[in-house]
Design a protein around this motif. Structure first.
Motif, short mmCIF file in Angstrom:
data_model
loop_
_atom_site.label_atom_id
_atom_site.label_comp_id
_atom_site.label_asym_id
_atom_site.label_seq_id
_atom_site.Cartn_x
_atom_site.Cartn_y
_atom_site.Cartn_z
N PHE A 24 37.38 41.80 37.66
CA PHE A 24 37.90 42.93 36.87
C PHE A 24 37.48 42.80 35.40
CE2 PHE A 24 41.75 43.17 39.96
CZ PHE A 24 40.96 43.81 40.90
N THR A 25 37.55 41.61 34.86
CA THR A 25 37.15 41.40 33.47
C THR A 25 35.68 41.74 33.26
OG1 THR A 25 38.84 39.70 33.15
CG2 THR A 25 36.97 39.69 31.63
N ARG A 26 34.84 41.34 34.20
CA ARG A 26 33.41 41.61 34.09
C ARG A 26 33.07 43.09 34.22
NH1 ARG A 26 30.47 36.61 37.44
NH2 ARG A 26 31.29 34.93 36.10
N MET A 27 33.99 43.86 34.78
CA MET A 27 33.77 45.30 34.92
C MET A 27 34.03 46.07 33.63
SD MET A 27 35.42 46.04 38.68
CE MET A 27 35.16 47.82 38.56
N GLY A 28 34.57 45.42 32.61
CA GLY A 28 34.85 46.09 31.35
C GLY A 28 36.03 47.04 31.46
N ASP A 29 35.91 48.21 30.81
CA ASP A 29 37.01 49.18 30.79
C ASP A 29 37.40 49.62 32.20
OD1 ASP A 29 37.08 49.00 28.06
OD2 ASP A 29 35.94 50.84 27.71
N ASP A 30 36.41 49.84 33.05
CA ASP A 30 36.72 50.20 34.44
C ASP A 30 37.60 49.15 35.10
OD1 ASP A 30 35.33 52.58 34.40
OD2 ASP A 30 33.55 51.79 35.40
N GLY A 31 37.28 47.90 34.83
CA GLY A 31 38.02 46.81 35.44
C GLY A 31 39.46 46.74 35.00
N GLU A 32 39.74 47.09 33.77
CA GLU A 32 41.12 47.07 33.30
C GLU A 32 41.95 48.10 34.04
OE1 GLU A 32 42.35 44.66 31.41
OE2 GLU A 32 40.29 43.91 31.61
N ALA A 33 41.37 49.27 34.29
CA ALA A 33 42.08 50.30 35.05
C ALA A 33 42.29 49.85 36.50
CB ALA A 33 41.30 51.61 34.99
N VAL A 34 41.26 49.22 37.08
CA VAL A 34 41.38 48.74 38.46
C VAL A 34 42.42 47.63 38.55
CG1 VAL A 34 40.14 47.62 40.35
CG2 VAL A 34 39.00 49.39 39.00
N ARG A 35 42.45 46.75 37.56
CA ARG A 35 43.42 45.65 37.55
C ARG A 35 44.86 46.18 37.63
NH1 ARG A 35 42.03 40.87 35.00
NH2 ARG A 35 40.80 41.99 33.43
N LYS A 36 45.13 47.27 36.93
CA LYS A 36 46.48 47.84 36.92
C LYS A 36 46.87 48.42 38.27
CE LYS A 36 46.33 48.94 31.99
NZ LYS A 36 46.28 50.02 30.96
N ARG A 37 45.87 48.89 39.02
CA ARG A 37 46.16 49.49 40.33
C ARG A 37 46.25 48.47 41.45
NH1 ARG A 37 41.29 52.20 41.06
NH2 ARG A 37 42.00 52.52 43.20
N ALA A 38 45.57 47.33 41.30
CA ALA A 38 45.49 46.35 42.38
C ALA A 38 46.85 45.69 42.62
CB ALA A 38 44.44 45.31 42.03
N ARG A 39 47.10 45.35 43.87
CA ARG A 39 48.34 44.70 44.27
C ARG A 39 48.04 43.41 45.04
NH1 ARG A 39 49.59 47.40 40.90
NH2 ARG A 39 51.05 49.12 40.77
N ALA A 40 48.67 42.34 44.62
CA ALA A 40 48.50 41.05 45.29
C ALA A 40 49.41 41.01 46.52
CB ALA A 40 48.84 39.91 44.34
N LEU A 41 48.82 41.07 47.69
CA LEU A 41 49.60 41.18 48.92
C LEU A 41 49.56 39.93 49.79
CD1 LEU A 41 48.87 44.85 50.09
CD2 LEU A 41 50.67 43.99 48.58
N VAL A 42 48.66 38.99 49.49
CA VAL A 42 48.59 37.76 50.29
C VAL A 42 48.39 36.57 49.35
CG1 VAL A 42 47.67 38.88 52.36
CG2 VAL A 42 46.09 38.00 50.61
N GLY A 43 48.60 35.38 49.89
CA GLY A 43 48.30 34.15 49.15
C GLY A 43 49.31 33.72 48.12
N GLY A 44 50.46 34.38 48.06
CA GLY A 44 51.49 34.01 47.09
C GLY A 44 52.66 33.30 47.74
N ARG A 45 53.55 32.82 46.92
CA ARG A 45 54.73 32.11 47.42
C ARG A 45 55.59 32.99 48.33
NH1 ARG A 45 53.64 30.80 42.42
NH2 ARG A 45 53.39 28.61 41.83
N ASP A 46 55.68 34.26 47.98
CA ASP A 46 56.57 35.16 48.72
C ASP A 46 55.81 36.20 49.53
OD1 ASP A 46 58.85 33.90 47.53
OD2 ASP A 46 58.50 35.09 45.72
#
Length: 227
Positions: free
Chosen positions: A119-141
């Protein structure tokens, strides 16, 4: 010998261990959470991580005896095929607001960390994508991925998202699943995932040496990993 290993090694691990002469008990999980278990006192002879930062942290803390890189990986997009349009590429798919994006969990799982770098390497587009993305696997809960399923397959076919950002080592298998398409991410944007192992006790050194061998590298490359 007891090993804690990144979940992304689960499918290739039996092939590797078939060529290792000693019996190995392996527990898999997100590498960040495995590191926390080691720091909390859980014993193992070798820790195989999907990044080099976690093994190096254990080495710096005096918990590990040595660290060595043994494989690499990249990211790719898995997309529900029926949402693709003519001319779509990785960026057009990620920046389409109507499509839900799922990732692994940064901090707990290196795949999530590499995705944040993307996301960081995508620049401005990446910041918008980062806000939309949801972490659904690989976490404690996070809900556990059902046995025998791939995270991208399960999340997309169960209707939880239209896009999953995950490791390219799964791409060949995902391309065989009806209803899914895999899109490559160009190298200038795609982080290199460096896999490394930490020898925690002297018994783990032989396995660390094997993971760096030509035989191991061949098996890993056949399974979609890089050198």
């Amino acid at each position: 010998m007891r090993v804690l290993a990144a979940g992304s090694l689960r499918r290739v691990w039996p092939q590797l261990m078939a060529h290792f002469p000693e019996p190995v008990e392996t527990r898999f999980g997100p590498a960040g959470l495995l590191r926390e278990r080691i720091e909390s006192g859980e014993a193992c002879d070798l820790f195989a991580s999907a990044n080099i930062a976690h093994p190096q942290a254990l080495l710096a803390a005096g918990r590990a005896q040595s660290v060595a890189a043994f494989a690499s990986n990249k990211l790719c997009l898995t997309v529900r095929s029926d949402v693709l349009r003519d001319g779509d590429d990785w960026r057009s798919v990620l920046t389409r607001d109507a499509l839900r994006i799922a990732t692994s969990t940064a901090g707990a799982d290196p795949s999530g960390d590499y995705t944040q770098t993307l996301f960081t390497r995508m620049g401005d587009d990446g910041e918008a994508v980062r806000k939309r993305a949801r972490a659904l696997v690989g976490g404690r809960d996070s809900l556990p991925v059902p046995t025998g399923r791939l995270a991208a397959e399960w999340i997309i076919l169960e209707g939880r998202a239209e896009i999953f950002i995950g490791y390219a080592s799964y791409a060949a298998r995902l391309r065989e699943i009806a209803g899914l398409s895999v899109i490559d991410i160009p190298d200038p944007f795609n982080p290199c995932a460096a896999y490394a192992c930490a020898v925690m006790r002297s018994q783990g050194q032989a396995l660390a040496d094997f993971l760096q061998s030509d035989k191991s590298k061949t098996i890993l490359q056949q399974a979609g990993f890089g050198a």
